[in-house]
Design a protein around this motif. Structure first.
Motif, PDB file in Angstrom:
ATOM      1  N   LYS A  51       0.829  -1.215   0.000  1.00  0.00           N
ATOM      2  CA  LYS A  51       0.000   0.000   0.000  1.00  0.00           C
ATOM      3  C   LYS A  51       0.859   1.257   0.000  1.00  0.00           C
ATOM      4  N   VAL A  52       1.994   1.199   0.682  1.00  0.00           N
ATOM      5  CA  VAL A  52       2.911   2.347   0.676  1.00  0.00           C
ATOM      6  C   VAL A  52       3.425   2.580  -0.740  1.00  0.00           C
ATOM      7  N   PHE A  53       3.884   1.515  -1.403  1.00  0.00           N
ATOM      8  CA  PHE A  53       4.394   1.685  -2.764  1.00  0.00           C
ATOM      9  C   PHE A  53       3.289   2.132  -3.715  1.00  0.00           C
ATOM     10  N   SER A  54       2.082   1.639  -3.530  1.00  0.00           N
ATOM     11  CA  SER A  54       0.966   2.040  -4.384  1.00  0.00           C
ATOM     12  C   SER A  54       0.615   3.512  -4.163  1.00  0.00           C
ATOM     13  N   ASN A  55       0.481   3.914  -2.903  1.00  0.00           N
ATOM     14  CA  ASN A  55       0.174   5.319  -2.600  1.00  0.00           C
ATOM     15  C   ASN A  55       1.292   6.243  -3.069  1.00  0.00           C
ATOM     16  N   TYR A  56       2.516   5.821  -2.865  1.00  0.00           N
ATOM     17  CA  TYR A  56       3.666   6.608  -3.307  1.00  0.00           C
ATOM     18  C   TYR A  56       3.618   6.759  -4.829  1.00  0.00           C
ATOM     19  N   GLY A  57       3.259   5.682  -5.524  1.00  0.00           N
ATOM     20  CA  GLY A  57       3.135   5.754  -6.976  1.00  0.00           C
ATOM     21  C   GLY A  57       2.082   6.757  -7.421  1.00  0.00           C
ATOM     22  N   VAL A  58       0.963   6.810  -6.702  1.00  0.00           N
ATOM     23  CA  VAL A  58      -0.086   7.785  -7.022  1.00  0.00           C
ATOM     24  C   VAL A  58       0.464   9.206  -6.908  1.00  0.00           C
ATOM     25  N   LEU A  59       1.186   9.469  -5.827  1.00  0.00           N
ATOM     26  CA  LEU A  59       1.740  10.813  -5.630  1.00  0.00           C
ATOM     27  C   LEU A  59       2.812  11.132  -6.666  1.00  0.00           C
ATOM     28  N   LEU A  60       3.619  10.148  -7.013  1.00  0.00           N
ATOM     29  CA  LEU A  60       4.630  10.371  -8.047  1.00  0.00           C
ATOM     30  C   LEU A  60       3.960  10.721  -9.368  1.00  0.00           C
ATOM     31  N   LYS A  61       2.885  10.009  -9.707  1.00  0.00           N
ATOM     32  CA  LYS A  61       2.158  10.314 -10.940  1.00  0.00           C
ATOM     33  C   LYS A  61       1.598  11.732 -10.893  1.00  0.00           C
ATOM     34  N   GLU A  62       0.970  12.067  -9.756  1.00  0.00           N
ATOM     35  CA  GLU A  62       0.383  13.405  -9.616  1.00  0.00           C
ATOM     36  C   GLU A  62       1.434  14.500  -9.731  1.00  0.00           C
ATOM     37  N   SER A  63       2.660  14.209  -9.324  1.00  0.00           N
ATOM     38  CA  SER A  63       3.711  15.217  -9.398  1.00  0.00           C
ATOM     39  C   SER A  63       4.500  15.135 -10.706  1.00  0.00           C
ATOM     40  N   GLY A  64       4.040  14.285 -11.647  1.00  0.00           N
ATOM     41  CA  GLY A  64       4.646  14.237 -12.972  1.00  0.00           C
ATOM     42  C   GLY A  64       5.794  13.250 -13.126  1.00  0.00           C
ATOM     43  N   ILE A  66       6.218  10.064 -13.878  1.00  0.00           N
ATOM     44  CA  ILE A  66       5.512   8.881 -14.367  1.00  0.00           C
ATOM     45  C   ILE A  66       6.412   7.644 -14.370  1.00  0.00           C
ATOM     46  N   THR A  67       7.651   7.800 -14.777  1.00  0.00           N
ATOM     47  CA  THR A  67       8.552   6.648 -14.824  1.00  0.00           C
ATOM     48  C   THR A  67       8.789   6.090 -13.426  1.00  0.00           C
ATOM     49  N   GLU A  68       9.001   6.966 -12.451  1.00  0.00           N
ATOM     50  CA  GLU A  68       9.177   6.515 -11.067  1.00  0.00           C
ATOM     51  C   GLU A  68       7.880   5.895 -10.530  1.00  0.00           C
ATOM     52  N   ALA A  69       6.748   6.444 -10.945  1.00  0.00           N
ATOM     53  CA  ALA A  69       5.459   5.895 -10.518  1.00  0.00           C
ATOM     54  C   ALA A  69       5.307   4.466 -11.022  1.00  0.00           C
ATOM     55  N   LEU A  97       2.192   6.200 -20.804  1.00  0.00           N
ATOM     56  CA  LEU A  97       3.499   6.007 -21.443  1.00  0.00           C
ATOM     57  C   LEU A  97       3.378   5.445 -22.859  1.00  0.00           C
ATOM     58  N   GLY A  98       2.139   5.181 -23.303  1.00  0.00           N
ATOM     59  CA  GLY A  98       1.922   4.656 -24.644  1.00  0.00           C
ATOM     60  C   GLY A  98       2.137   3.156 -24.756  1.00  0.00           C
ATOM     61  N   LYS A  99       2.227   2.478 -23.625  1.00  0.00           N
ATOM     62  CA  LYS A  99       2.413   1.022 -23.613  1.00  0.00           C
ATOM     63  C   LYS A  99       1.032   0.369 -23.491  1.00  0.00           C
ATOM     64  N   LEU A 100       0.270   0.476 -24.571  1.00  0.00           N
ATOM     65  CA  LEU A 100      -1.146   0.103 -24.535  1.00  0.00           C
ATOM     66  C   LEU A 100      -1.379  -1.389 -24.304  1.00  0.00           C
ATOM     67  N   GLU A 101      -0.578  -2.239 -24.927  1.00  0.00           N
ATOM     68  CA  GLU A 101      -0.770  -3.684 -24.734  1.00  0.00           C
ATOM     69  C   GLU A 101      -0.511  -4.072 -23.277  1.00  0.00           C
ATOM     70  N   GLU A 102       0.537  -3.487 -22.676  1.00  0.00           N
ATOM     71  CA  GLU A 102       0.826  -3.764 -21.269  1.00  0.00           C
ATOM     72  C   GLU A 102      -0.278  -3.204 -20.368  1.00  0.00           C
ATOM     73  N   ALA A 103      -0.798  -2.045 -20.731  1.00  0.00           N
ATOM     74  CA  ALA A 103      -1.894  -1.445 -19.962  1.00  0.00           C
ATOM     75  C   ALA A 103      -3.113  -2.349 -19.999  1.00  0.00           C
ATOM     76  N   GLU A 104      -3.395  -2.908 -21.170  1.00  0.00           N
ATOM     77  CA  GLU A 104      -4.526  -3.832 -21.298  1.00  0.00           C
ATOM     78  C   GLU A 104      -4.365  -5.009 -20.338  1.00  0.00           C
ATOM     79  N   VAL A 105      -3.173  -5.575 -20.287  1.00  0.00           N
ATOM     80  CA  VAL A 105      -2.903  -6.710 -19.393  1.00  0.00           C
ATOM     81  C   VAL A 105      -3.129  -6.300 -17.937  1.00  0.00           C
TER      82      VAL A 105
END
Length: 170
Positions: A51-64, A66-69, A97-105
């Motif tokens: 949950k820490v890594f997931s929440n941290y990822g959300v904040l990383l995404k919100e702060s731009g 994306i790769t770290e998220a 990130l444009g990785k649509l096939e991975e996003a689908e999975v």
């Protein structure tokens, strides 16, 4: 020796709980800077919690960041492969990130873990639309609406897909 080990484990668990509690508090309060600081401190201590890594990822995404998220969400999944929200959040990042096939999975995995989330179905429908799998996208968006009849974004996406399919009357 075992008593010393128990005391050390108790101190470690107390420290983990204190850091997580502060991070969650600041996150809920909207103090992103402090929340990130506490999540990073938790991680830098060598502690691991999905949950820490997931929440941290959300904040990383919100702060731009994306790769770290993406890295953070993947770590959350490695720690708990059954946490549907982490799969969904990873799917969002992969789509960005444009990785649509991975996003689908990722979205399919999230749905398999929680088949009652309208958001997961809607997100998968959006990726399928981007992949030009329009008939399948329509089905997933309709399922999102079935799960949540008040889901405005799903209706918008359905309209877009129906337009692309040439079903203008719908």
């Amino acid at each position: 020796k075992s008593e010393k080990k128990i005391i050390k484990n108790t101190k470690t668990n107390n420290l983990k709980a204190q850091i997580i509690s502060k991070a969650f508090y600041f996150h809920a309060k909207g103090d992103i800077g402090q929340a990130i600081k506490h999540y990073k401190y938790f991680i830098n201590q060598g502690f691991a919690d999905s949950k820490v890594f997931s929440n941290y990822g959300v904040l990383l995404k919100e702060s731009g960041n994306i790769t770290e998220a993406e890295v953070s969400f993947r770590k959350a999944i490695a720690l708990n492969p059954n946490f549907a929200m982490s799969h969904s959040n990873l799917g969002i990042i992969l789509k960005d990130l444009g990785k649509l096939e991975e996003a689908e999975v990722s979205f399919r995995k999230a749905i398999a873990l929680n088949p009652k989330s309208a958001n997961f179905f809607s997100n998968l429908g959006g990726v399928l639309r981007d992949l030009r799998k329009l008939q399948e996208a329509e089905l997933f968006i309709q399922k999102a609406i079935e799960l949540n009849p008040n889901f405005a974004k799903a209706y918008f996406n359905l309209g877009s897909i129906l337009y692309d399919l040439g079903k203008l009357e719908k």
